[in-house]
Design a protein around this motif. Sequence first.
Motif, PDB file in Angstrom:
ATOM      1  N   ASN A 186       1.963   2.627  -3.335  1.00  0.00           N
ATOM      2  CA  ASN A 186       0.922   3.061  -4.268  1.00  0.00           C
ATOM      3  C   ASN A 186       1.080   4.552  -4.557  1.00  0.00           C
ATOM      4  O   ASN A 186       0.859   5.384  -3.696  1.00  0.00           O
ATOM      5  N   SER A 196      -2.938  10.861  -1.191  1.00  0.00           N
ATOM      6  CA  SER A 196      -2.700  10.966   0.251  1.00  0.00           C
ATOM      7  C   SER A 196      -1.556  10.069   0.724  1.00  0.00           C
ATOM      8  O   SER A 196      -1.125  10.171   1.870  1.00  0.00           O
ATOM      9  N   ASN A 221      -0.667   6.092  -6.925  1.00  0.00           N
ATOM     10  CA  ASN A 221      -1.910   6.596  -7.509  1.00  0.00           C
ATOM     11  C   ASN A 221      -2.770   7.318  -6.486  1.00  0.00           C
ATOM     12  O   ASN A 221      -3.705   8.018  -6.846  1.00  0.00           O
ATOM     13  N   ASP A 222      -2.498   7.126  -5.215  1.00  0.00           N
ATOM     14  CA  ASP A 222      -3.279   7.744  -4.147  1.00  0.00           C
ATOM     15  C   ASP A 222      -2.553   9.007  -3.678  1.00  0.00           C
ATOM     16  O   ASP A 222      -1.437   8.936  -3.172  1.00  0.00           O
ATOM     17  N   SER A 240       0.820  -1.217   0.000  1.00  0.00           N
ATOM     18  CA  SER A 240       0.000   0.000   0.000  1.00  0.00           C
ATOM     19  C   SER A 240       0.847   1.257   0.000  1.00  0.00           C
ATOM     20  O   SER A 240       0.515   2.243  -0.667  1.00  0.00           O
TER      21      SER A 240
END
Length: 116
Positions: free
Chosen positions: A29, A34, A31-32, A26
Amino acid sequence: SIESSSFDPSLTREAWYLVLEILATSLGNDNDSSMAQTRLALGRDTTLVPTVALDLGIVVDSLSASKQGRNARELVISNQEQRQITGLVQLLGNVCYHCRFNQDLVRTTRVPGLSG
Protein backbone atom coordinates in the motif's frame (compact mmCIF):
# COMPACT_ATOMS: atom_id res chain seq x y z
CA SER A 1 -11.63 -26.69 27.17
CA ILE A 2 -10.90 -27.67 23.60
CA GLU A 3 -10.40 -31.37 23.06
CA SER A 4 -7.46 -32.36 20.89
CA SER A 5 -9.75 -34.54 18.77
CA SER A 6 -11.67 -31.43 17.63
CA PHE A 7 -8.54 -29.69 16.32
CA ASP A 8 -8.70 -29.06 12.57
CA PRO A 9 -5.24 -28.28 11.11
CA SER A 10 -6.83 -27.02 7.90
CA LEU A 11 -8.29 -24.09 9.86
CA THR A 12 -4.85 -23.17 11.18
CA ARG A 13 -3.40 -23.39 7.68
CA GLU A 14 -6.24 -21.25 6.29
CA ALA A 15 -5.66 -18.64 9.01
CA TRP A 16 -1.93 -18.63 8.16
CA TYR A 17 -2.68 -18.06 4.46
CA LEU A 18 -5.07 -15.21 5.28
CA VAL A 19 -2.55 -13.48 7.57
CA LEU A 20 0.15 -13.92 4.90
CA GLU A 21 -2.12 -12.43 2.21
CA ILE A 22 -3.19 -9.51 4.42
CA LEU A 23 0.38 -8.66 5.41
CA ALA A 24 1.70 -9.00 1.85
CA THR A 25 -1.08 -6.81 0.44
CA SER A 26 -0.80 -4.20 3.19
CA LEU A 27 2.94 -3.75 2.67
CA GLY A 28 2.28 -2.89 -0.97
CA ASN A 29 0.00 0.00 0.00
CA ASP A 30 1.68 3.18 -1.20
CA ASN A 31 -1.18 5.44 -0.04
CA ASP A 32 -0.16 5.15 3.61
CA SER A 33 2.78 7.42 4.43
CA SER A 34 3.86 5.22 7.34
CA MET A 35 4.17 2.10 5.17
CA ALA A 36 7.73 2.93 4.04
CA GLN A 37 8.80 3.13 7.69
CA THR A 38 6.95 -0.12 8.42
CA ARG A 39 8.76 -1.91 5.59
CA LEU A 40 12.12 -0.61 6.81
CA ALA A 41 11.39 -1.61 10.42
CA LEU A 42 10.34 -5.11 9.36
CA GLY A 43 13.65 -5.56 7.53
CA ARG A 44 15.86 -3.89 10.09
CA ASP A 45 14.26 -5.05 13.35
CA THR A 46 12.94 -8.53 12.54
CA THR A 47 14.03 -11.69 10.75
CA LEU A 48 11.08 -11.46 8.33
CA VAL A 49 13.09 -11.00 5.11
CA PRO A 50 15.54 -13.92 5.53
CA THR A 51 12.80 -16.13 6.98
CA VAL A 52 10.47 -15.52 4.02
CA ALA A 53 13.35 -16.12 1.59
CA LEU A 54 14.22 -19.39 3.33
CA ASP A 55 10.57 -20.49 3.48
CA LEU A 56 10.14 -19.76 -0.22
CA GLY A 57 13.30 -21.72 -1.00
CA ILE A 58 12.08 -24.69 1.02
CA VAL A 59 8.67 -24.70 -0.68
CA VAL A 60 10.15 -24.45 -4.17
CA ASP A 61 12.83 -27.09 -3.46
CA SER A 62 10.32 -29.56 -2.05
CA LEU A 63 7.99 -28.99 -5.01
CA SER A 64 10.89 -29.51 -7.40
CA ALA A 65 11.92 -32.71 -5.64
CA SER A 66 8.38 -34.12 -5.59
CA LYS A 67 7.76 -33.27 -9.25
CA GLN A 68 11.14 -34.45 -10.52
CA GLY A 69 11.11 -36.02 -13.97
CA ARG A 70 8.03 -34.11 -15.16
CA ASN A 71 8.06 -31.36 -17.73
CA ALA A 72 6.47 -27.96 -17.14
CA ARG A 73 3.16 -28.92 -18.79
CA GLU A 74 2.79 -31.87 -16.43
CA LEU A 75 3.55 -29.81 -13.35
CA VAL A 76 0.46 -29.53 -11.20
CA ILE A 77 0.53 -27.81 -7.84
CA SER A 78 -2.25 -27.74 -5.30
CA ASN A 79 -4.25 -24.63 -4.47
CA GLN A 80 -2.51 -24.57 -1.08
CA GLU A 81 0.94 -24.69 -2.67
CA GLN A 82 -0.03 -21.98 -5.14
CA ARG A 83 -1.43 -19.76 -2.38
CA GLN A 84 1.67 -20.23 -0.24
CA ILE A 85 4.11 -19.46 -3.06
CA THR A 86 2.10 -16.46 -4.27
CA GLY A 87 1.81 -15.06 -0.75
CA LEU A 88 5.52 -15.49 0.02
CA VAL A 89 6.60 -13.91 -3.28
CA GLN A 90 4.17 -11.01 -2.80
CA LEU A 91 5.33 -10.52 0.80
CA LEU A 92 9.00 -10.55 -0.17
CA GLY A 93 8.40 -8.18 -3.07
CA ASN A 94 6.29 -5.74 -1.10
CA VAL A 95 8.57 -5.64 1.95
CA CYS A 96 11.36 -4.64 -0.48
CA TYR A 97 9.23 -2.09 -2.36
CA HIS A 98 11.07 1.27 -2.31
CA CYS A 99 13.28 0.00 0.52
CA ARG A 100 16.97 -0.23 -0.39
CA PHE A 101 17.85 -1.76 3.00
CA ASN A 102 15.50 -4.72 2.46
CA GLN A 103 16.57 -5.11 -1.17
CA ASP A 104 20.18 -5.37 -0.01
CA LEU A 105 19.11 -7.79 2.71
CA VAL A 106 17.51 -10.10 0.12
CA ARG A 107 20.63 -9.92 -2.05
CA THR A 108 22.83 -10.98 0.87
CA THR A 109 20.56 -13.73 2.25
CA ARG A 110 21.84 -17.21 1.43
CA VAL A 111 19.09 -19.71 0.70
CA PRO A 112 20.57 -23.21 0.62
CA GLY A 113 19.02 -25.94 -1.51
CA LEU A 114 17.56 -29.16 -0.10
CA SER A 115 20.97 -30.78 -0.15
CA GLY A 116 22.37 -28.00 2.03
